[in-house]
Design a protein around this motif. Structure first.
Motif, PDB file in Angstrom:
ATOM      1  N   VAL A  99      53.833  41.808  56.207  1.00 49.51           N
ATOM      2  CA  VAL A  99      53.315  42.617  54.795  1.00 49.51           C
ATOM      3  C   VAL A  99      54.452  42.480  53.941  1.00 49.51           C
ATOM      4  O   VAL A  99      56.083  42.649  54.367  1.00 49.51           O
ATOM      5  CB  VAL A  99      52.678  43.627  54.864  1.00 49.51           C
ATOM      6  N   GLU A 100      54.310  41.849  52.568  1.00 47.23           N
ATOM      7  CA  GLU A 100      55.383  42.371  51.720  1.00 47.23           C
ATOM      8  C   GLU A 100      54.950  43.397  49.956  1.00 47.23           C
ATOM      9  O   GLU A 100      53.860  42.614  49.847  1.00 47.23           O
ATOM     10  CB  GLU A 100      56.150  40.858  51.615  1.00 47.23           C
ATOM     11  N   ALA A 101      55.884  43.671  50.140  1.00 43.89           N
ATOM     12  CA  ALA A 101      55.739  44.677  48.841  1.00 43.89           C
ATOM     13  C   ALA A 101      57.528  44.947  48.206  1.00 43.89           C
ATOM     14  O   ALA A 101      58.114  45.040  48.178  1.00 43.89           O
ATOM     15  CB  ALA A 101      55.370  46.438  49.227  1.00 43.89           C
ATOM     16  N   HIS A 102      56.811  44.867  46.466  1.00 40.66           N
ATOM     17  CA  HIS A 102      57.766  44.685  45.749  1.00 40.66           C
ATOM     18  C   HIS A 102      57.392  45.664  43.801  1.00 40.66           C
ATOM     19  O   HIS A 102      55.981  45.542  44.095  1.00 40.66           O
ATOM     20  CB  HIS A 102      58.027  43.483  44.359  1.00 40.66           C
ATOM     21  N   TYR A 103      57.747  46.879  43.982  1.00 41.70           N
ATOM     22  CA  TYR A 103      57.561  47.563  43.125  1.00 41.70           C
ATOM     23  C   TYR A 103      58.285  47.062  41.886  1.00 41.70           C
ATOM     24  O   TYR A 103      59.702  47.251  41.915  1.00 41.70           O
ATOM     25  CB  TYR A 103      58.136  49.052  43.137  1.00 41.70           C
ATOM     26  N   VAL A 107      53.957  48.522  38.969  1.00 39.89           N
ATOM     27  CA  VAL A 107      53.020  47.752  39.201  1.00 39.89           C
ATOM     28  C   VAL A 107      53.583  48.013  40.599  1.00 39.89           C
ATOM     29  O   VAL A 107      54.611  47.270  40.683  1.00 39.89           O
ATOM     30  CB  VAL A 107      52.459  46.555  38.710  1.00 39.89           C
ATOM     31  N   LEU A 108      52.975  47.536  42.113  1.00 43.31           N
ATOM     32  CA  LEU A 108      53.224  47.447  43.681  1.00 43.31           C
ATOM     33  C   LEU A 108      52.452  46.172  43.343  1.00 43.31           C
ATOM     34  O   LEU A 108      51.590  46.186  43.772  1.00 43.31           O
ATOM     35  CB  LEU A 108      52.739  48.681  43.985  1.00 43.31           C
ATOM     36  N   HIS A 109      53.203  45.060  43.989  1.00 46.07           N
ATOM     37  CA  HIS A 109      52.349  43.960  44.721  1.00 46.07           C
ATOM     38  C   HIS A 109      52.890  43.703  45.767  1.00 46.07           C
ATOM     39  O   HIS A 109      53.869  44.219  46.192  1.00 46.07           O
ATOM     40  CB  HIS A 109      53.121  42.582  43.294  1.00 46.07           C
ATOM     41  N   MET A 110      51.860  44.195  47.114  1.00 45.09           N
ATOM     42  CA  MET A 110      51.803  43.700  47.967  1.00 45.09           C
ATOM     43  C   MET A 110      51.168  43.037  48.496  1.00 45.09           C
ATOM     44  O   MET A 110      50.043  41.959  48.103  1.00 45.09           O
ATOM     45  CB  MET A 110      51.111  44.875  48.454  1.00 45.09           C
ATOM     46  N   SER A 111      51.482  41.811  49.341  1.00 48.61           N
ATOM     47  CA  SER A 111      51.048  40.237  50.065  1.00 48.61           C
ATOM     48  C   SER A 111      50.608  40.772  51.120  1.00 48.61           C
ATOM     49  O   SER A 111      51.983  40.979  52.340  1.00 48.61           O
ATOM     50  CB  SER A 111      52.148  39.279  49.995  1.00 48.61           C
ATOM     51  N   LEU A 112      49.267  40.729  52.321  1.00 50.18           N
ATOM     52  CA  LEU A 112      49.311  41.005  53.551  1.00 50.18           C
ATOM     53  C   LEU A 112      48.603  39.738  53.567  1.00 50.18           C
ATOM     54  O   LEU A 112      47.522  39.124  53.447  1.00 50.18           O
ATOM     55  CB  LEU A 112      47.417  41.857  53.696  1.00 50.18           C
TER      56      LEU A 112
END
Length: 128
Positions: A99-103, A107-112
């Motif tokens: 899981v990757e998360a960038h804020y 805006v929160l961007h998550m790659s699942l």
């Protein structure tokens, strides 16, 4: 009076249906390898966010605070403040190690990512 009552009922129904949509607003994009989630959460500090993944469920929890120094009342208040909790069910399990998360800019961007063992496999057919 009846027309006024009808209009008031319509406005309250519209407001409640928007509240039911959930906060924060999310867009979810699917691919064969997983999903990308974008959540709009302006005004939330990065350290106020708590993201958890368990099997096919992603939970986003946090709190948006109002910072008004020296002011005691509102003239108008349209931005919601307080704690929030949003749970999203996915059609497959998520690999919690990928899981990757960038804020950035509210805006929160998550790659699942989907586990390799859970991805569909193409089976080739041999004709004899």
């Amino acid at each position: 009076m009846r027309r006024l009552q009808t209009e008031m009922n319509r406005l309250f129904q519209a407001a409640s249906s928007q509240a039911d949509a959930g906060y924060p607003a999310m867009n979810v994009y699917a691919s064969p390898d997983g999903v990308a989630v974008m959540a709009e959460i302006p005004g939330v500090a990065e350290d106020e966010l708590d993201i958890s993944v368990h099997r096919d469920t992603v939970t986003l929890k946090g709190e948006r605070r109002t910072h008004v120094d020296g002011l005691k009342g509102y003239h108008r208040r349209e931005r919601v403040a307080g704690a929030f909790l949003r749970t999203l069910s996915l059609p497959f399990s998520v690999d919690p190690d990928r899981v990757e998360a960038h804020y950035r800019n509210g805006v929160l961007h998550m790659s699942l990512h989907r586990p390799d063992a859970d991805k569909p496999k193409r089976i080739s057919v041999n004709a004899r």
